[in-house]
Design an enzyme around this catalytic site. Structure first.
Site, PDB file in Angstrom:
ATOM      1  CG  ASP A  39     -16.484  51.336 -22.518  1.00 27.53           C
ATOM      2  OD1 ASP A  39     -16.967  51.630 -23.479  1.00 27.53           O
ATOM      3  OD2 ASP A  39     -17.047  51.206 -21.392  1.00 27.53           O
ATOM      4  CB  ILE A  40     -15.879  50.255 -28.062  1.00 26.56           C
ATOM      5  CG1 ILE A  40     -17.054  49.162 -27.629  1.00 26.56           C
ATOM      6  CG2 ILE A  40     -14.643  49.123 -28.310  1.00 26.56           C
ATOM      7  CD1 ILE A  40     -17.374  48.241 -28.573  1.00 26.56           C
ATOM      8  CG  ASN A  66     -23.344  49.902 -13.287  1.00 29.65           C
ATOM      9  OD1 ASN A  66     -23.468  50.593 -12.353  1.00 29.65           O
ATOM     10  ND2 ASN A  66     -22.942  50.272 -14.653  1.00 29.65           N
ATOM     11  CD  GLN A  71     -24.142  43.021 -14.659  1.00 32.99           C
ATOM     12  OE1 GLN A  71     -24.967  42.828 -13.765  1.00 32.99           O
ATOM     13  NE2 GLN A  71     -23.037  42.156 -14.982  1.00 32.99           N
ATOM     14  CG  HIS A  90     -18.060  45.191 -16.688  1.00 33.68           C
ATOM     15  ND1 HIS A  90     -19.162  44.502 -16.849  1.00 33.68           N
ATOM     16  CD2 HIS A  90     -18.429  46.306 -17.408  1.00 33.68           C
ATOM     17  CE1 HIS A  90     -20.325  45.049 -17.381  1.00 33.68           C
ATOM     18  NE2 HIS A  90     -19.722  46.348 -17.501  1.00 33.68           N
TER      19      HIS A  90
END
Length: 142
Positions: free
Chosen positions: A35-36, A91, A98, A104
């Site tokens: 995850d960034i 989510n 979300q 995801h």
């Protein structure tokens, strides 16, 4: 696969290589990237290669594969990162948090000395007398 992708979906663009990512796992069904905007060191995301907006659209077989993969990765990541716990977060809908509407599953390592101890908190509700019985009846699956 291209026909199931959404043109403006950031995760579909990652699948196409239009947006770079740090991939930690990939197979025919999924890509797992870091995850960034991580909640903790090692925070990763399982992405199906096909576009499904949320869990409601995700085929059951693929949902099962996602959980099997999550279990495998959680064990691997726990060993490699030496984390103290692990969250799986998924989510559905804006009200549920979300922000990218491509299914995801977040894999979030947790650390005793980390700054994310309050990652999953909520205000506890109190049911009225008899309310749980009514709710259980409503939600029962035959």
């Amino acid at each position: 696969m291209l026909d199931m992708r959404k043109e403006n979906c950031i995760f579909c663009k990652i699948m196409e290589g239009e947006i770079p990512s740090s991939t930690i796992y990939e197979d025919g069904d999924f890509k797992v990237i870091l995850d960034i905007n991580p909640a903790a060191k090692g925070h990763a995301i399982i992405l199906p290669k096909e576009h499904y907006e949320n869990i409601y659209e995700l085929p059951e077989e693929l949902a099962g594969k996602a959980m099997v993969l999550a279990k495998k990765l959680a064990a691997h990541m726990t060993e490699k990162l030496e984390c103290d716990g692990f969250n799986l977060i998924q989510n559905n809908g804006e009200i549920a948090g979300q922000t990218v509407f491509h299914f995801h599953l977040h894999l979030i390592p947790r650390y005793q000395d980390g700054n994310n101890k309050d990652l999953l908190t909520w205000n506890v509700l109190q049911y009225q007398e008899g309310e749980t019985d009514k709710l259980a009846e409503l939600l029962k699956i035959d």
